[in-house]
Design a protein around this motif. Structure first.
Motif, short mmCIF file in Angstrom:
data_model
loop_
_atom_site.label_atom_id
_atom_site.label_comp_id
_atom_site.label_asym_id
_atom_site.label_seq_id
_atom_site.Cartn_x
_atom_site.Cartn_y
_atom_site.Cartn_z
N ILE A 138 27.50 -17.96 -40.25
CA ILE A 138 28.84 -18.52 -40.40
C ILE A 138 29.90 -17.54 -39.91
O ILE A 138 30.78 -17.88 -39.10
CB ILE A 138 29.10 -18.86 -41.89
N VAL A 139 29.78 -16.30 -40.40
CA VAL A 139 30.81 -15.31 -40.08
C VAL A 139 30.81 -15.01 -38.59
O VAL A 139 31.87 -14.89 -37.96
CB VAL A 139 30.57 -14.04 -40.91
N PHE A 140 29.61 -14.93 -37.99
CA PHE A 140 29.54 -14.58 -36.57
C PHE A 140 30.16 -15.68 -35.71
O PHE A 140 30.89 -15.39 -34.76
CB PHE A 140 28.09 -14.35 -36.14
N ILE A 141 29.88 -16.94 -36.07
CA ILE A 141 30.49 -18.04 -35.29
C ILE A 141 32.01 -17.93 -35.36
O ILE A 141 32.71 -18.02 -34.35
CB ILE A 141 30.02 -19.41 -35.82
N LEU A 142 32.48 -17.70 -36.56
CA LEU A 142 33.93 -17.57 -36.78
C LEU A 142 34.50 -16.45 -35.92
O LEU A 142 35.48 -16.63 -35.18
CB LEU A 142 34.15 -17.27 -38.26
N VAL A 143 33.84 -15.30 -35.99
CA VAL A 143 34.36 -14.13 -35.29
C VAL A 143 34.28 -14.33 -33.77
O VAL A 143 35.23 -14.02 -33.04
CB VAL A 143 33.57 -12.88 -35.72
N ILE A 144 33.15 -14.87 -33.30
CA ILE A 144 33.00 -15.03 -31.85
C ILE A 144 34.03 -16.02 -31.31
O ILE A 144 34.66 -15.79 -30.28
CB ILE A 144 31.57 -15.49 -31.50
N ALA A 145 34.21 -17.15 -32.04
CA ALA A 145 35.18 -18.14 -31.58
C ALA A 145 36.58 -17.54 -31.52
O ALA A 145 37.30 -17.71 -30.52
CB ALA A 145 35.16 -19.35 -32.51
N THR A 146 36.95 -16.80 -32.55
CA THR A 146 38.26 -16.15 -32.55
C THR A 146 38.38 -15.18 -31.39
O THR A 146 39.39 -15.15 -30.68
CB THR A 146 38.46 -15.37 -33.87
N LEU A 147 37.33 -14.39 -31.23
CA LEU A 147 37.35 -13.36 -30.21
C LEU A 147 37.54 -13.96 -28.82
O LEU A 147 38.35 -13.48 -28.02
CB LEU A 147 36.01 -12.63 -30.26
N VAL A 148 36.82 -15.04 -28.55
CA VAL A 148 36.93 -15.64 -27.22
C VAL A 148 38.33 -16.17 -27.00
O VAL A 148 38.91 -15.98 -25.93
CB VAL A 148 35.87 -16.76 -27.06
N GLN A 149 38.88 -16.83 -28.02
CA GLN A 149 40.25 -17.33 -27.89
C GLN A 149 41.22 -16.17 -27.66
O GLN A 149 42.11 -16.24 -26.81
CB GLN A 149 40.66 -18.10 -29.15
N PHE A 150 41.02 -15.10 -28.42
CA PHE A 150 41.89 -13.93 -28.29
C PHE A 150 41.80 -13.35 -26.88
O PHE A 150 42.80 -13.08 -26.22
CB PHE A 150 41.48 -12.88 -29.33
N VAL A 151 40.56 -13.19 -26.41
CA VAL A 151 40.37 -12.63 -25.07
C VAL A 151 41.03 -13.53 -24.03
O VAL A 151 41.65 -13.06 -23.09
CB VAL A 151 38.86 -12.47 -24.78
N GLU A 152 40.93 -14.85 -24.25
CA GLU A 152 41.52 -15.76 -23.29
C GLU A 152 43.04 -15.62 -23.24
O GLU A 152 43.64 -15.57 -22.16
CB GLU A 152 41.14 -17.20 -23.63
N ILE A 153 43.64 -15.51 -24.43
CA ILE A 153 45.11 -15.36 -24.48
C ILE A 153 45.51 -14.07 -23.77
O ILE A 153 46.43 -14.06 -22.94
CB ILE A 153 45.58 -15.35 -25.95
N VAL A 154 44.79 -12.98 -24.09
CA VAL A 154 45.16 -11.68 -23.51
C VAL A 154 44.95 -11.69 -21.99
O VAL A 154 45.81 -11.24 -21.22
CB VAL A 154 44.33 -10.56 -24.17
N LEU A 155 43.83 -12.26 -21.56
CA LEU A 155 43.55 -12.29 -20.12
C LEU A 155 44.62 -13.08 -19.38
O LEU A 155 45.08 -12.68 -18.31
CB LEU A 155 42.20 -12.96 -19.86
N LYS A 156 45.01 -14.20 -19.98
CA LYS A 156 45.97 -15.07 -19.32
C LYS A 156 47.29 -14.35 -19.11
O LYS A 156 47.97 -14.52 -18.11
CB LYS A 156 46.18 -16.33 -20.18
N ARG A 157 47.62 -13.49 -20.08
CA ARG A 157 48.89 -12.78 -20.00
C ARG A 157 48.81 -11.60 -19.05
O ARG A 157 49.68 -11.41 -18.21
CB ARG A 157 49.29 -12.32 -21.40
N PHE A 158 47.72 -10.81 -19.17
CA PHE A 158 47.72 -9.52 -18.48
C PHE A 158 46.92 -9.52 -17.19
O PHE A 158 47.24 -8.79 -16.26
CB PHE A 158 47.21 -8.42 -19.41
N ILE A 159 45.84 -10.28 -17.13
CA ILE A 159 45.05 -10.30 -15.88
C ILE A 159 44.87 -11.75 -15.45
O ILE A 159 43.79 -12.32 -15.59
CB ILE A 159 43.67 -9.63 -16.07
N PRO A 160 45.95 -12.37 -14.95
CA PRO A 160 45.86 -13.81 -14.62
C PRO A 160 44.76 -14.11 -13.60
O PRO A 160 44.14 -15.17 -13.65
CB PRO A 160 47.23 -14.15 -14.05
N SER A 161 44.51 -13.16 -12.69
CA SER A 161 43.51 -13.46 -11.66
C SER A 161 42.12 -13.58 -12.27
O SER A 161 41.35 -14.48 -11.94
CB SER A 161 43.51 -12.37 -10.59
#
Lengths: 273, 197
Positions: free
Chosen positions: B76-99
């Motif tokens: 349960i915890v890993f799914i939660l953490v991984i899903a959050t992490l991917v969303q977080f990485v996506e937000i950060v990537l979109k802002r800082f490394i758009p390519s």
């Protein structure tokens, strides 16, 4: 009581995750351009590519970033979409020309014997066959009939009937993908409301054409001479119809000795999505 | 030390290939392997997410769950953490490394709850790896995933031109091809023990 701690731990981790996401969205979030969102909503979302971009998103982005100013590139959306986009951008709407696909060939299997050729050569796509589509008694303007257009059509509006592509006009949105994928350019995009259509694309001399296909145009120029509005001109043994001059009187249809000119009401329902 | 790390890496890539040997992550394997460049994009995104996910879940498991005796909560915890992490990485990537976001972007949401990502984090824990070994193992598994995707994308591009019987066209022949590729990978079984001997 033992169950409380796991619940609290899970809730705690979830809460931390939620906070991280919310904060990062506020800190790093990229605001989508409002114009882009509004334009994307106005587009039909068919992602057909008729505008020349990879999809509706690509077209909306190009418009919102000011790279292009044509609001009328969306064929399925038509004038409504063009006006919606124009109102978002605050510019005057460009007119969209309603088009739909017309197959300029009636070379059925019986008329051309092409089914035998297909069987002999074993090609599976028109593009493949067109590379080798030559030799005696083979019309290099004809519908090959292997259905590259039908495969390209996002709306399944094309069927191959008796060796010739047939457009189901009630399903055609006028995106033009079939015309782009036809290696002989037999499919043409014609304006909506067209009633007279010339069902042959062969520019060869009459005798040669008829050797290949018993449904071909013989280039007798009778239609051009009959037309009271001189809407038909001859271009290398094939009549070319100028739709702006055509009044759909149908005299050419009666005059054609080989029944290549067809009269039909080509009104495309889906062109007005 | 280095030798064991290399063994873990090669084991992840070849012997315990997650897709072809353990049948995890079949969904993207069949879904995104139509074209070689899409397959490589997906593979890169998976490597990226696996590394981040392991870096986040290993400390959570060993520093929070284990001391509290809550190891059974890991799924349960890993799914939660991984899903959050991917969303977080996506937000950060979109802002800082758009390519990079443009090239990985469409694949990232697909990976949020991918079983290969969850599988590698859980298997790292159950194998008793330390942090460094876990990271190396994730890299190996990710590379193995990329390898499987690329190989299969190549096979599928050949399949497109093949003249399969009509009833086999599309998914059936793809699944048969996948099973043959998987059988080929069984040839690597046992290679790791003798790799550095």
């Amino acid at each position: 009581m033992e169950i409380i701690i796991p619940i609290l731990i899970c809730l705690g981790i979830a809460a931390v995750c939620a906070i991280i996401l919310t904060v990062s969205n506020i800190l790093f979030g990229v605001q989508e351009d409002e114009k882009f969102l509004a334009i994307r909503d106005a587009l039909p979302g068919a992602n057909c590519g008729a505008c020349g971009y990879s999809g509706c998103d690509g077209y909306a982005r190009a418009l919102s970033e000011g790279k292009i100013s044509e609001t009328n590139l969306c064929v399925p959306g038509g004038d409504t979409t063009s006006q919606a986009i124009a109102s978002v951008l605050g510019v005057e709407a460009g007119k969209t020309v309603k088009v739909f696909a017309y197959v300029g060939c009636h070379g059925t299997c019986e008329a051309t014997k092409k089914d035998e050729k297909h069987l002999r050569d074993g090609f599976k796509t028109c593009r493949e066959a067109a590379e080798h589509w030559e030799g005696e008694n083979v019309c290099s303007y004809a519908c090959i009939g292997l259905g590259d257009c039908a495969a390209a059509c996002p709306n399944n509006a094309i069927i191959i009937n008796d060796g010739v592509a047939k457009i189901i006009s009630s399903l055609c949105t006028g995106c033009g993908l079939c015309a782009k994928n036809c290696p002989h350019s037999t499919i043409k995009m014609v304006e909506d409301g067209t009633i007279i259509a010339i069902g042959c694309s062969n520019h060869d001399k009459g005798a040669l054409t008829r050797k290949m296909c018993t449904n071909g145009c013989i280039g007798c120029t009778k239609c051009a001479r009959t037309c009271p509005n001189s809407a038909i001109t001859m271009d290398n043994n094939l009549p070319i119809l100028d739709h702006s001059k055509c009044t759909s009187c149908g005299l050419c249809v009666d005059a054609c000795p080989v029944h290549v000119i067809h009269k039909d009401v080509f009104v495309c329902d889906k062109c007005f999505l | 030390m280095l030798k064991s790390l290399i063994l873990i890496l090669m084991g992840g890539v070849l012997v315990n290939n997650y897709v072809l040997n353990q049948f995890l992550g079949i969904c993207p394997f069949l879904g995104v392997s139509k074209k070689v460049n899409q397959a490589s994009g997906m593979g890169m995104a998976v490597i990226f997410v696996m590394l981040f996910a392991t870096a986040a879940t290993w400390p959570i498991h060993n520093l929070i769950l284990v001391p509290l005796g809550l190891g059974y909560l890991q799924t349960i915890v890993f799914i939660l953490v991984i899903a959050t992490l991917v969303q977080f990485v996506e937000i950060v990537l979109k802002r800082f490394i758009p390519s990079l976001h443009a090239s990985l972007g469409i694949y990232l949401p697909l990976i949020t709850t991918n079983c290969a990502v969850l599988g590698v984090t859980i298997n790292n824990i159950s194998a008793g790896y330390n942090f460094l070994e876990s990271m190396v193992s994730s890299l190996g598994v990710g590379l193995g995933f990329l390898l499987a995707m690329l190989l299969f994308a190549g096979v599928r591009s050949k399949l497109d031109d093949s003249n399969a019987p009509k009833c086999f066209r599309g998914l059936p022949v793809t699944l048969i091809a996948a099973s043959i590729v998987a059988m080929a990978f069984y040839g690597f079984a046992g290679i790791v023990e003798n790799l550095l001997a």
